[in-house]
Design an enzyme around this catalytic site. Structure first.
Site, short mmCIF file in Angstrom:
data_model
loop_
_atom_site.label_atom_id
_atom_site.label_comp_id
_atom_site.label_asym_id
_atom_site.label_seq_id
_atom_site.Cartn_x
_atom_site.Cartn_y
_atom_site.Cartn_z
N HIS A 11 0.86 -1.18 0.00
CA HIS A 11 0.00 0.00 0.00
C HIS A 11 0.90 1.23 0.00
O HIS A 11 1.56 1.52 0.99
CB HIS A 11 -0.91 0.01 1.22
CG HIS A 11 -1.73 1.26 1.32
ND1 HIS A 11 -2.59 1.66 0.33
CD2 HIS A 11 -1.79 2.22 2.28
CE1 HIS A 11 -3.16 2.80 0.68
NE2 HIS A 11 -2.69 3.17 1.85
N ASP A 135 -7.62 1.56 2.30
CA ASP A 135 -7.24 2.49 3.36
C ASP A 135 -8.19 3.65 3.60
O ASP A 135 -8.20 4.21 4.69
CB ASP A 135 -5.83 3.04 3.08
CG ASP A 135 -5.19 3.67 4.31
OD1 ASP A 135 -5.58 3.32 5.44
OD2 ASP A 135 -4.29 4.52 4.16
N HIS A 385 -6.25 9.72 -0.60
CA HIS A 385 -6.95 9.72 0.69
C HIS A 385 -6.15 10.32 1.84
O HIS A 385 -6.65 10.39 2.96
CB HIS A 385 -7.42 8.30 1.04
CG HIS A 385 -6.33 7.29 1.11
ND1 HIS A 385 -5.94 6.55 0.02
CD2 HIS A 385 -5.54 6.88 2.12
CE1 HIS A 385 -4.97 5.73 0.35
NE2 HIS A 385 -4.69 5.92 1.64
#
Length: 945
Positions: A11, A135, A385
């Site tokens: 990620h 996430d 994000h």
């Protein structure tokens, strides 16, 4: 067999604790050890060692940069891995976007940017089949709708409210069918959705990255530390426990985490062993089968199970990870960055349009070489994000703003070149980006200048222009030479304080402009020697301000709003508005040690502090403009404004520097208290599109145990929110993403600014305490809210256009002196305005002979009596200077031809299997749009002579 799908993944935040560049190169490892280029280097090398190995990659912004640095031989190798399904792209957008604070148009753009690169580079094998938002901190219904329309078969995410997860685990409903639109015919917005078992981390004890502490698999039986039997036993226990809360004989496990696989050998060597030793137990009767897999492979197995799935029609907001930890603060964090991102989105759409309308000379013209790509990529990064969400470190927020500013500089060249080509004048153009604080050197100093107003909407707009000037009287003429009514008013004291030395105008020139659809109109302004004096500000509030549409009254004792009237419908509500702040929790509480921070909103009391019970006021009342200037204290002021043509009341608020000398963090909000009987119900938009019903202390899919009566009732507001009863609907249109709620019946509150003194222990490692070189004492933020009052059946006809104008306002460009002789002073790129229900969502260059067009029906089913029906547009009658000679319809993300887009069908537990209806025939020139439908086309065009 119980099949366990191991998904090796990383990620890679596109900025968070470090900037995008620092994350890619591995810089500033004193902040966080992470280097994306090394992850991709290492993973490719390890995939080549064993043909069974798999890996998924998500963030195209990083992969694009890595790919450009590879030799042709490495590119060939990677293409082979993609073709074999061993390297699989999931999600595939430029970033993994936030879902609460992003606008749908910007999300579509960033997805298109990433997916087109993958399409062009790898073809069909590079096309992601799965959306992957592991996430983001809560999940929006509109995102699911967009993903479905982009052709994804499924959607996986990691974060879910802790109560919701417990409920779903008990009911075996962690995998479901999300029906993400009330308007689009199923299954066009239906999306299979899976909730991952460990967020996006590996199971406890099975992390084998260089940053992990778990022991490796030591499989030499002669070693004292031999642990194969223990590893197998623990893995079986975890798999069997997970199987109890999922429906099928297939399980998914995410094997990786933040910025992992920089030394991929560590992971793969241990995963190889795990698979070998667990599967070896099958010879002894074990029914556990472990394999390298990907989300799309796992999804395929779920589809083959041919089960029915629980249906969901609401969203996944707000998200809480514990009883007092609601992630609702980031809805409002960094309000200046949120506004700058929204402004940049409007600028990008204008840049894209003018690049099309101006033709090749827009990129290389009299003002040099420009491009839209730089801003497009910067906007793609800004959707991340930990970007527009406001949850990054301060130096990273500064870097996001820097990238947006750089992109706008490149787009200014495109805009100037295009306007030169369209108008026939190459006079130099000036951009004044600080008009919101009444600063523009050209208008302040010039005795004569021209202003071109470009309207990016596909309908004409009438727009109030406010320009900083130092003269006391001016004349304004439109493109035809006719004089316009205008007004000079003094710059307010609040504006002087916020702009400091960035401008020196004594007055503002106010007039209304009218701009044609997808076009510009040019106005000439000249200072007059003898003219009426500027309007003066009178102390105290007026009894009322009004025009032919709106009337607002004020309490003479407090200077606050008292009522709002829609003069067209003759409806009046009592309405007061004031500013308040919640005392942010510092974590020193017997109830919880959770402080308020960039992510989490946690007031230490449900009772807010009032900044002032009254406002010092001045008023200006002229035929063109009426203002009530309110001062609530040294750090909060507001202008209540009504132009002669306004159908909405404007509240321009200025907040900051938020004082912290008392050692108290503050969550500053404004609250509108009305006589509307809302009964605990209010409504918020989802990413700027469809509206969702909210109810205080309630969740549609489980019995909520409310533990935070304020923070647990906050929801994201991207463009508008409203309350209503049988007679009245009060809508608030915002100019950026903000958090809000209706804590009391008849009220709406909207968070404006947050200044906090403690980190909320979610990884960012610093408090949300913004300052700047201009505001070292604390950031000052200015914005505006628009209030619209209408009967509920007519309300959407008012707030939809208002919200649209806030997202895509006109762009002003200035030239010194009067209009050049022979210049074309007015132009429209359309043959006629589009119908009111139709929004031209995207118009951008596709290649040298083609353009990308998206048309959107902007109303929901049954939302408007007048505009909620089907609407037809003729593509060949659209543009004034472009002839459409060919058309191909694509999916929403423009990475598949629509007639080739095939998705897996899923059956809900209720409602049966929906029949797929065609959404229009792409082979005809007449395009019909149904409510909330977006249709995407690549048009082949020729330029009309």
């Amino acid at each position: 067999m119980l099949n366990v799908h191991l998904v090796p993944h990383t990620h890679d935040d596109v900025g968070w604790l470090k900037t995008v560049d620092q994350y890619y190169y591995g810089g500033r490892n004193n902040i966080q050890h992470a280097g994306v280029q090394y992850i991709l280097d290492s993973v490719v090398e390890q995939l080549l060692q064993n043909p069974e190995r798999r890996f998924i990659y998500v963030e195209t912004a990083f992969f694009y940069r890595w790919w450009r640095n590879q030799r042709p031989s490495m590119q060939t190798t990677v293409r082979q891995l993609v073709d074999q399904g061993r390297l699989e792209f999931v999600n595939g957008g430029w970033c993994m976007s936030d879902e609460a604070t992003t606008h749908y148009s910007a999300v579509i753009d960033q997805m298109t940017l990433g997916l087109r690169f993958l399409n062009d580079t790898f073809g069909r094998c590079g096309r992601p089949r799965v959306a992957w938002h592991i996430d983001p901190f809560g999940h929006a219904r509109e995102h699911a709708s967009m993903f479905a329309q982009m052709g994804y078969d499924g959607f996986f995410f990691g974060r879910l409210d802790y109560q919701d997860r417990s409920h779903r685990m008990a009911k075996l409903n962690q995998e479901l069918l999300w029906r993400a639109s009330e308007s689009l015919e199923p299954p066009h917005a239906d999306l299979f959705t899976g909730i991952l078992p460990n967020g996006y981390n590996p199971p406890d004890g099975f992390c084998w990255d260089q940053l992990c502490d778990d022991p490796p698999i030591m499989d030499d039986p002669d070693l004292e530390d031999y642990n194969v039997d223990d590893v197998v036993k623990r893995f079986k226990m975890i798999a069997n426990a997970q199987a109890k809360v999922y429906k099928t004989q297939h399980l998914i496990m995410t094997m990786g985490s933040d910025f992992q696989y920089e030394n991929a050998n560590l992971w793969y060597k241990n995963l190889d062993k795990l698979i070998r030793y667990v599967n070896a137990q099958q010879a002894n009767g074990s029914r556990l089968n472990v394999l390298y897999s990907t989300p799309s492979c796992y999804l395929q197995e779920l589809h083959r199970a041919n089960l029915t799935w629980a249906l969901k029609t609401d969203d996944f907001f707000p998200y809480a990870d514990n009883a007092h930890n609601f992630w609702t603060g980031y809805f409002s964090s960094r309000p200046a960055l949120k506004r700058y991102e929204r402004v940049s989105n409007g600028r990008l759409q204008t840049c894209n349009q003018l690049e099309v309308l101006g033709g090749p000379s827009s990129r290389k013209g009299p003002f040099g070489a420009g491009d839209s790509e730089t801003l497009r990529k910067a906007m793609g990064v800004a959707q991340h994000h930990d970007a527009v969400s406001g949850t990054e470190k301060q130096h990273v927020a500064n870097d996001y703003a820097r990238m947006l500013a750089k992109g706008w500089q490149r787009c200014q060249v495109v805009v100037s070149n295009s306007l030169a080509a369209l108008s026939g004048s190459s006079a130099g153009r000036v951009y004044c980006d600080n008009l919101n604080i009444s600063a523009c050197p050209l208008t302040e100093a010039s005795k004569e200048f021209s202003v071109s107003v470009y309207n990016p909407l596909a309908r004409p707009v009438v727009w109030p222009v406010r320009l900083p000037v130092n003269g006391s009287a001016y004349g304004v003429r439109d493109a035809g030479g006719a004089p316009l009514a205008c007004q000079v008013v003094p710059v307010s004291e609040a504006t002087r304080q916020v702009r400091k030395d960035r401008g020196h105008a004594a007055n503002e020139l106010v007039f209304l402009v009218q701009a044609p659809p997808l076009g510009y109109s040019t106005y000439s302004v000249s200072r007059l020697q003898n003219g009426p004096p500027p309007a003066s500000a009178t102390p105290g509030p007026p009894a009322a301000i009004q025009n032919q549409f709106v009337r607002a009254t004020f309490d003479p004792a407090t200077g606050l709003l008292a009522s709002l009237t829609n003069l067209e419908t003759q409806q009046t509500i009592n309405l007061t508005q004031n500013f308040y702040w919640y005392n942010a929790s510092d974590g020193n509480s017997s109830v919880s040690d959770q402080p308020s921070g960039a992510y989490i909103f946690r007031p230490n009391s449900s009772t807010p502090f009032t900044i002032s019970s009254s406002a010092k006021t001045q008023s200006i009342q002229t035929p063109e403009l009426q203002e009530v200037r309110q001062r609530f204290g040294p750090w909060v002021s507001q202008v209540v404004r009504l132009h002669s043509n306004s159908k909405a009341l404007e509240l321009e608020w200025t907040v900051g520097p938020v004082p912290i000398e008392d050692s108290l963090g503050k969550e500053v909000f404004t609250r509108l208290d009305s006589s509307i009987r809302s009964s605990g119900i209010f409504y918020t938009d989802s990413n700027g599109r469809e509206v969702l019903r909210r109810k205080k202390d309630f969740r549609p899919t489980w019995d909520l145990k409310q533990t935070e009566p304020v923070a647990g009732n906050y929801f994201p507001i991207n463009s508008r929110a409203f309350i209503k009863d049988d007679k009245d609907q009060l809508t608030v249109v915002t100019d950026r993403s903000q958090g809000g709620s209706s804590i009391q019946d008849g009220s709406l509150e909207i968070m404006l600014h947050r200044r906090l003194l403690y980190d909320d222990v979610r990884g960012v490692g610093e408090p949300l305490n913004e300052t700047s070189a201009v505001f070292p004492q604390g950031l000052v933020v200015r914005g505006r809210l628009l209030l619209s009052l209408a009967p509920p059946p007519l309300a959407a006809d008012a707030h939809r256009p208002l919200a649209q104008e806030n997202v895509l306002p006109p762009l002003l460009t200035f030239t010194e002196g009067g209009p050049p002789p022979g210049a074309l002073l007015e132009f429209s790129g359309l043959q006629a305005a589009l119908p009111p229900a139709v929004h031209l969502l995207s118009l951008s260059r596709w290649d040298d002979h083609s353009l990308l067009l998206r048309l959107e029906h902007q109303y929901q089913t049954r939302e408007s009596k007048q505009h909620s029906g089907p609407v037809t547009v003729h593509l060949q009658k659209l543009f004034s200077t472009l002839e459409v000679v060919g058309v191909s319809e694509m999916n929403l993300s423009a990475n598949q031809w629509l007639d080739e887009m095939k998705r897996l069908d899923w059956r809900p537990t209720t409602g049966g299997r929906p029949l797929k209806k065609p959404l229009g025939d792409p082979s005809v020139w007449e395009v019909t749009l149904t409510p909330m439908q977006i249709r995407t086309f690549v048009l082949r065009v020729a330029r009309r002579r």
